[in-house]
Design an enzyme around this catalytic site. Structure first.
Site, PDB file in Angstrom:
ATOM      1  N   ASP A 134      46.536  38.692  39.608  1.00 39.01           N
ATOM      2  CA  ASP A 134      47.080  39.537  38.541  1.00 39.01           C
ATOM      3  C   ASP A 134      46.327  40.856  38.397  1.00 39.01           C
ATOM      4  O   ASP A 134      46.768  41.737  37.655  1.00 39.01           O
ATOM      5  CB  ASP A 134      47.035  38.798  37.197  1.00 39.01           C
ATOM      6  CG  ASP A 134      47.972  37.607  37.157  1.00 39.01           C
ATOM      7  OD1 ASP A 134      49.021  37.676  37.814  1.00 39.01           O
ATOM      8  OD2 ASP A 134      47.653  36.612  36.488  1.00 39.01           O
ATOM      9  N   ASP A 169      46.068  36.151  34.141  1.00 42.04           N
ATOM     10  CA  ASP A 169      44.797  35.437  34.155  1.00 42.04           C
ATOM     11  C   ASP A 169      44.206  35.236  35.540  1.00 42.04           C
ATOM     12  O   ASP A 169      43.063  34.822  35.670  1.00 42.04           O
ATOM     13  CB  ASP A 169      44.944  34.071  33.481  1.00 42.04           C
ATOM     14  CG  ASP A 169      45.719  33.085  34.344  1.00 42.04           C
ATOM     15  OD1 ASP A 169      46.586  33.532  35.115  1.00 42.04           O
ATOM     16  OD2 ASP A 169      45.456  31.870  34.253  1.00 42.04           O
ATOM     17  N   ASP A 226      52.487  36.900  33.010  1.00 39.75           N
ATOM     18  CA  ASP A 226      52.392  35.963  34.111  1.00 39.75           C
ATOM     19  C   ASP A 226      52.686  34.587  33.506  1.00 39.75           C
ATOM     20  O   ASP A 226      52.595  34.413  32.290  1.00 39.75           O
ATOM     21  CB  ASP A 226      50.990  36.017  34.716  1.00 39.75           C
ATOM     22  CG  ASP A 226      50.795  34.995  35.805  1.00 39.75           C
ATOM     23  OD1 ASP A 226      51.657  34.899  36.684  1.00 39.75           O
ATOM     24  OD2 ASP A 226      49.785  34.272  35.755  1.00 39.75           O
TER      25      ASP A 226
END
Length: 712
Positions: A591, A587, A385
């Protein structure tokens, strides 16, 4: 003459010429006092023996011309020592070792008639264990060892039998100690919070048990105490050592408004803390749960090693029979039966995993079980990410564009901050920090509604306000943004992250935020490639241009931009279907589906709780380079396990071959087998932490950290 070493188990309480009364130590309810009398009657020169179980005494009559008091005491004490082994009282096997050593050293001084029963009694724990194994599991390594000792006893080779029994007891005690040490290493990652907690009740400090603390209590913590709850400081100031939870070695100053975690320690000062998470919901308790799971969870490597060890047992049994035919000597069979693969194969693998997990914890990487470490070593595709992973996650508001002349640029920031201040996503924190820097006023609002991966909503002055992504404002809320496309597109082209503010059904304005790439991101990508990553991708909800810029800057293999949480999970599923072994690093709350769907999920230090709970590996320190550390550590752990596997098979096969040919006596086989097993276990315990490149100096974007979070 009596030997003082026996007197702790057998004591002479009365003696006359030809008659002696002994007091023996009661070992357990299962000890058979009649056995003492029976053994005593076997001693050459003893004419009679009777036992008084209630008094724990034994009366022996004997012919002084044929035997003496010392021989009688040594024989009875030898049996008592072996009974201690049959009923061990310590967890580390030390009583087994002491008992078998006593029998080994004392057997040669016993009369011939007593040597078999005493040696047999010393071997009872091994024989009982083998019998239980045979009933429940069939022929196992313990059955083979018992057969080896039985052959030596049948041949009246008491030195070989007792030496083998002693070496097996010693080896098992050391192996158990090493296995326990690997468990203890993991448990030492946690800091106990203690039983008593001080709380304020009606203005008075009272001490209550830890399980009585409830959310909302004002908990008082003084210097030297461990914080028992997760919460926010109400009053006081203190320096807090957070190393146990974050890996940060430098103490952090905490004062009113700062967040504190359970398991951290106050080095100096005093705090009153508003308890937000207590009991099993605290961070320390969740980590304790992870550790507990990791102590019991088995990886595929562990399961396969155990299966192989069990499959090889019949082979060893057949080899023992072949060695008798080859050499014509039952001693060779006894030698073969002592050299099996089971101990090293079954113990070395879990010890290596637990040691690696402990060393990972020491550098700020929490691995939730051996299988997570194994899957990370297998990972060949790393997917990141963007925000808070490859970037610092510390966003700054760079642009505030209002589309209503009644509101200034600062008003727009303060309006957004008023509803974002209860949300701890990096975007929200950046807006709150910008409002604080401008000393702006707070807009009163109704209860805030959180829409996962979209934004927040509330009501101000009777009008609905929404703050979040373009998708949220335009599609979900139906707010028209077409009149303001030019400034919005310009911000996108500049690589800005945008927050849209809708108020009363219209677009009130847009905030542009800029994130910076972590200084260690490029080095981390390079290290991952060296560690075996074949493909490294970026997934983000940000604009395509910004994602492309970052992918090019870091040399990534590809990217997917403008994604929803479900899009990320779908991409992970597609790659899984193609056979990729994916490690996903994220995080945020959004996610969590991707973390759960990946081969192995890695949550960043400042990630949302659900991300850290969903992930297989959680970073306790804020640094993306820990991802490369984790991969390298996993690789080393698996390499260590593979080398131990080869050593186990190679060394034990050599020992078995020599034993089958009659080259090795039973004693030599026992020494070599147990010695190599212990050596392999000690090798499994060795540190697997990789050497790290030089870290950025303190004060850099990667290393700097505020003393407490903002926006609370």
């Amino acid at each position: 003459m009596t030997d003082n070493r026996w007197l702790s188990a057998v004591e002479i309480v009365h003696r006359l010429p030809g008659r002696i009364r002994l007091r023996y130590q009661r070992r357990s309810k299962t000890s058979d006092p009649a056995l003492l009398a029976g053994i005593a009657r076997l001693i050459d020169g003893v004419t009679s023996a009777r036992v008084n179980p209630r008094a724990a005494s034994l009366i022996v009559c004997f012919d002084p011309a044929r035997t003496d008091v010392g021989t009688i005491v040594a024989t009875i004490a030898g049996l008592e020592a072996s009974e201690a082994g049959a009923n061990p009282r310590s967890d580390d096997g030390s009583s087994d070792v002491a008992a078998t050593l006593a029998v080994l050293l004392g057997t040669s001084t016993l009369p011939r008639q007593a040597r078999l029963p005493v040696s047999l009694a010393a071997a009872l724990p091994l024989l009982r264990h083998a019998a239980a194994d045979l009933r429940t599991h069939g022929v196992t390594s313990h059955v083979l060892e018992a057969m080896a000792v039985s052959i030596s006893l049948a041949r009246s080779d008491f030195v070989a039998a007792n030496t083998t029994t002693f070496i097996l007891a010693l080896g098992e005690a050391i192996e158990d100690s090493i296995a326990r040490r690997s468990d203890d290493l993991l448990k030492h990652l946690l800091r106990p919070t203690g039983d008593g907690v001080w709380v304020l009740r009606d203005g008075v400090e009272v001490q209550i048990s830890a399980d009585e603390v409830t959310a909302g209590d004002a908990v008082v913590v003084g210097a030297g105490a461990v914080v028992p709850v997760d919460g926010t400081v109400l009053s006081g100031e203190a320096t807090v050592n957070e190393a146990a939870m974050t890996g940060e070695s430098a103490p952090v100053v905490k004062s009113r408004g700062c967040k504190v975690l359970s398991g951290t320690m106050l080095e100096d000062g005093r705090l009153t803390i508003y308890a937000e998470q207590v009991g099993r919901r605290t961070a320390a308790a969740r980590i304790a749960d992870y550790v507990e799971q990791s102590l019991t969870a088995k990886s595929e490597a562990q399961i396969e090693a155990a299966r192989l060890a069990d499959r090889l047992v019949p082979t060893v049994l057949k080899l023992a029979g072949f060695s008798v035919l080859l050499t014509g000597d039952w001693r060779s069979a006894a030698s073969v039966l002592q050299a099996d693969y089971s101990c090293a194969l079954k113990l070395a693998t879990p010890v290596a995993f637990k040691s690696a997990m402990y060393h990972a914890g020491r550098i700020g990487i929490l691995v939730k079980g051996a299988s997570a470490l194994e899957r990370l070593a297998q990972a060949d595709t790393f997917i990141f990410d963007k925000t808070g992973t490859l970037t610092s996650g510390t966003l700054e508001v760079t642009d505030s564009i209002t589309f209503d002349s009644a509101y200034s640029a600062d008003d727009l920031i303060c309006l957004a901050a008023s509803v974002e201040e209860h949300y701890f996503h990096p975007l929200a924190l950046a807006v709150v920090n910008a409002a604080k820097a401008r000393h702006g006023h707070h807009f009163d609002h109704a209860e805030v509604e959180f829409i996962v991966a979209h934004g927040v909503a509330s009501v101000i002055a009777g009008e609905r306000i929404v703050v979040g992504s373009r998708h949220f404002v335009e599609e979900d809320e139906g707010i028209d943004i077409s009149l303001h496309r030019d400034p919005i597109d310009r911000l996108y082209r500049e690589g800005k992250t945008l927050l849209f503010i809708g108020f009363g059904g219209r677009l009130l304005g847009v905030l542009g935020l800029k994130d910076t790439v972590r200084p260690t991101s490029a080095a981390t990508i390079a290290r991952l490639r060296r560690a075996g990553a074949k493909r490294i991708l970026l997934l983000t909800g940000d604009h395509r241009d910004r994602a492309a810029e970052m992918a090019q800057e870091l040399g990534l293999d590809g990217f997917h931009a403008e994604l929803l949480p479900t899009d990320k999970a779908a991409i992970i599923a597609d790659l899984n279907a193609q056979g990729a072994k994916i490690a996903f690093v994220g995080d945020g709350i959004n996610d969590a589906p991707a973390l759960a769907g990946a081969h192995v999920g890695i949550a960043m230090h400042k990630g949302a709780d659900i991300a850290r709970l969903t992930a297989d590996i959680a970073l306790l320190e804020d640094g993306v380079d820990r991802v490369a550390d984790a991969k390298e550590l996993a690789n080393r752990a698996m390499a260590r396990i593979a080398s131990n596997y080869k050593l186990t098979v190679g060394l034990n096969t050599t020992i078995l071959g020599l034993a089958a040919m009659g080259v090795l006596a039973p004693i030599a086989t026992a020494v070599l087998h147990n010695g190599t097993t212990i050596g392999i276990l000690l090798n499994a315990l060795r540190n697997t932490i990789p050497r790290r490149p030089a870290t950025p100096r303190a004060g850099s974007a990667e290393m700097s950290r505020p003393s407490c979070p903002t926006g609370s």
